[in-house]
Design an enzyme around this catalytic site. Structure first.
Site, PDB file in Angstrom:
ATOM      1  N   CYS A 131     -80.463  65.707  23.790  1.00 33.70           N
ATOM      2  CA  CYS A 131     -80.353  66.249  25.180  1.00 33.70           C
ATOM      3  C   CYS A 131     -80.844  64.988  26.133  1.00 33.70           C
ATOM      4  O   CYS A 131     -80.566  65.155  27.264  1.00 33.70           O
ATOM      5  CB  CYS A 131     -81.305  67.456  25.295  1.00 33.70           C
ATOM      6  SG  CYS A 131     -82.755  67.549  24.515  1.00 33.70           S
ATOM      7  N   TYR A 132     -81.443  64.107  25.540  1.00 36.62           N
ATOM      8  CA  TYR A 132     -81.789  62.982  26.552  1.00 36.62           C
ATOM      9  C   TYR A 132     -81.541  61.428  25.914  1.00 36.62           C
ATOM     10  O   TYR A 132     -82.504  60.860  25.108  1.00 36.62           O
ATOM     11  CB  TYR A 132     -83.648  62.891  26.742  1.00 36.62           C
ATOM     12  CG  TYR A 132     -83.799  64.062  27.557  1.00 36.62           C
ATOM     13  CD1 TYR A 132     -84.050  64.237  29.087  1.00 36.62           C
ATOM     14  CD2 TYR A 132     -84.593  65.089  27.062  1.00 36.62           C
ATOM     15  CE1 TYR A 132     -84.339  65.028  29.600  1.00 36.62           C
ATOM     16  CE2 TYR A 132     -85.101  66.246  27.696  1.00 36.62           C
ATOM     17  CZ  TYR A 132     -84.898  66.265  29.405  1.00 36.62           C
ATOM     18  OH  TYR A 132     -85.441  67.393  29.998  1.00 36.62           O
TER      19      TYR A 132
END
Lengths: 387, 148
Positions: A131-132
């Site tokens: 997600c990052y």
């Protein structure tokens, strides 16, 4: 029971422009003529101030997210390491954190650069997640480009502080300034009768939620400061005779200015931050009027030898003597110097006074009071090893 | 020719004590001087901080005379620069200033700096947490003037 006033009555007077506001120095002078019972009837608010190096300070910053986003796990601002353990793009920048390649530049300098609207270089590293995904960034930020910038200082405005001298034959560089050998000088930091927590020594009006002056704008007391100690010995006027209570404070860094928030570097010690704090004290009753009437000669403090291990106690003095330029330590005359600005402390007390007089600053009744009967724990080494 | 003013730290060896050195400076070379600081102990090297005022030629001859008599003459070519505009009046520098060049006004609690009293000990440079002091050489080096 004597004359009493409520916070609401005082605020009503502030709103109608009728509040009588004096600085703590002005009320101390008034107290030479008038009794506390007369002062409480005549005066509504007493303003205090301090401007000194307060190492336990720092800022909470939120940088905003990049595209693709990044979980910043390690980061620096102008080379100064800041905390990477707060979600993805939040950080806490400690005032005393230093750039390892230039130890004269630290978190306090970054804070000053930010409030002076300078650009600051952010460099951040992350391991990259689903997600990052982003792993690295180097970019410029300023107070305008980032989301929140909040000054949050865990321990400020010490209620009294020790006087530092040096009995050894070597010069000592300390956070209390340069101490010449052979007790050639003695340095003190508290603003005496103008100092905030000395005007309410029992903390009857200062607690969680107290609205204050902080760094040039409005701030709040949020908690007792760390190392909050109510067990220090008090003199006959109820004043703790060494460093005792402290406060944790918060405010919007974006509204602050470097007149009242200034980076400092102490030789062979490190970086610190001068913080300007002013606290209004409501004249609720005779007891509060009596407390704010305290004068420099009644505020005593301890003289410690910062040159020797364990900073041994050498004696006591008071702020009238300290401000005279010379004190007597065990029969020896020693020159004194302040290390915090009384001129700035007065400026703060005056600004706060004007701001209350003009109806812009109302007083707050704390939503929670501070603890009593607190003392400090030492840190012991459990694994043995060398001293 | 115009007279020049220079400050020197002079170290007098113990054996020079019996010579009338200062008398000769005045009589032969017409050098006016004021003693700004003195550390003299019988039988030891004595130190004087002197401010000399003389014509450049006489200044040079006087210094040469002293050096020929084993007096070490160190020109005090530096001066302290102070960025007053950024001063917060904290007072840290006054704690180390033993000559009284840096003092606090005890009414206004503002810093006073009197460069005339400064002996460029440089302790204020490290003592100022705002880093506002610096030492610099005169625009014209004393050596250059003396060699003219």
């Amino acid at each position: 029971m004597g004359f009493k006033k409520s916070y609401e009555e005082i605020n009503e007077k502030i709103r109608s422009g009728k509040a009588v506001v004096l600085t703590a120095e002005e009320v101390s002078a008034m107290a030479l003529e008038l009794s506390p019972s007369e002062i409480v009837k005549r005066v509504d608010v007493v303003t205090t101030g301090t401007f000194g190096a307060m190492c336990s300070s720092g800022a909470i910053l939120n940088f905003g997210h990049t595209t693709p986003p990044m979980r910043m796990e390690r980061m620096t601002l102008n080379g100064v390491p800041c905390h990477g353990g707060l979600a993805a793009v939040d950080t806490y920048l400690g005032a005393t954190s230093e750039n390892p390649e230039n130890i004269r530049y630290g978190g306090a300098n970054v804070i000053q650069d930010l409030i002076e609207n300078k650009e600051v270089e952010l460099e951040a590293w992350g391991k990259g997640t689903d997600c990052y995904p982003r792993k690295y960034i180097k970019t410029k930020i300023s107070l305008e480009t980032i989301n929140e910038a909040t000054l949050f200082n865990p321990r400020n405005a010490y209620q009294n502080y020790n006087v530092a001298t040096n009995t050894t034959s070597k010069i000592k560089y300390t956070y209390m300034g340069t101490l010449l050998p052979g007790m050639k000088n003695a340095n003190y930091s508290t603003a005496g009768e103008l100092s905030p927590l000395l005007n309410d020594p029992e903390m009857r009006t200062i607690g969680i939620g107290t609205r204050i002056f902080l760094g040039g704008t409005v701030g709040y007391v949020v908690w007792p400061g760390t190392q909050f100690n109510t067990s220090k010995e008090k003199n006959e006027y109820g004043i703790p005779m060494s460093n005792a209570a402290t406060i944790a404070v918060i405010g919007n860094l974006k509204e602050m200015n470097s007149n009242f928030l200034r980076a400092a570097y102490y030789e062979k010690y490190g970086v610190s931050l001068f913080v300007g704090i002013g606290i209004p004290i409501p004249m609720l009753d005779e007891d509060m009027a009596h407390r704010v009437s305290i004068r420099n000669e009644q505020i005593e403090t301890s003289i410690l030898d910062y040159g020797s291990a364990g900073s041994p106690y050498l004696g006591k003095t008071n702020y009238a003597e300290l401000q005279s330029g010379e004190i007597n330590i065990n029969g020896k005359k020693v020159r004194t110097a302040p290390v915090a600005s009384l001129q700035k402390a007065r400026e703060i007390a005056d600004l706060l006074k004007k701001s209350i007089q003009s109806g812009k600053f109302e007083l707050t009744c704390p939503v929670g009071m501070f603890p009593t009967g607190t003392s400090l724990k030492k840190l012991f080494e459990t694994e043995g090893g060398e001293q | 020719m115009k007279e020049i003013t220079r400050r020197y730290v002079m170290k007098f060896p113990p054996q020079s004590a019996d010579k009338a050195l200062t008398y000769k400076l005045i009589k032969e070379y017409d050098i006016k001087f004021s003693i700004l600081k003195a550390e003299v102990r019988p039988g030891h090297t004595g130190s004087l901080l002197l401010e000399l005022e003389a014509l450049p030629e006489n200044m040079q001859k006087g210094i040469e005379y002293l050096e020929a008599n084993s007096v070490v003459c160190e020109p005090l070519g530096k001066k302290i620069k102070f960025e007053a505009g950024k001063c917060i009046n904290c007072g840290n520098c006054t704690g180390v200033c033993f000559t009284g060049a840096l003092t606090m006004d005890r009414e206004k609690w503002e810093l006073n700096f009197d460069p005339e009293l400064c002996v460029v000990c440089e302790l204020c440079i490290a003592a100022c947490p705002m880093n506002l002091f610096d030492s610099s050489f005169h625009e014209e080096e004393p050596e250059a003037i003396l060699n003219n």
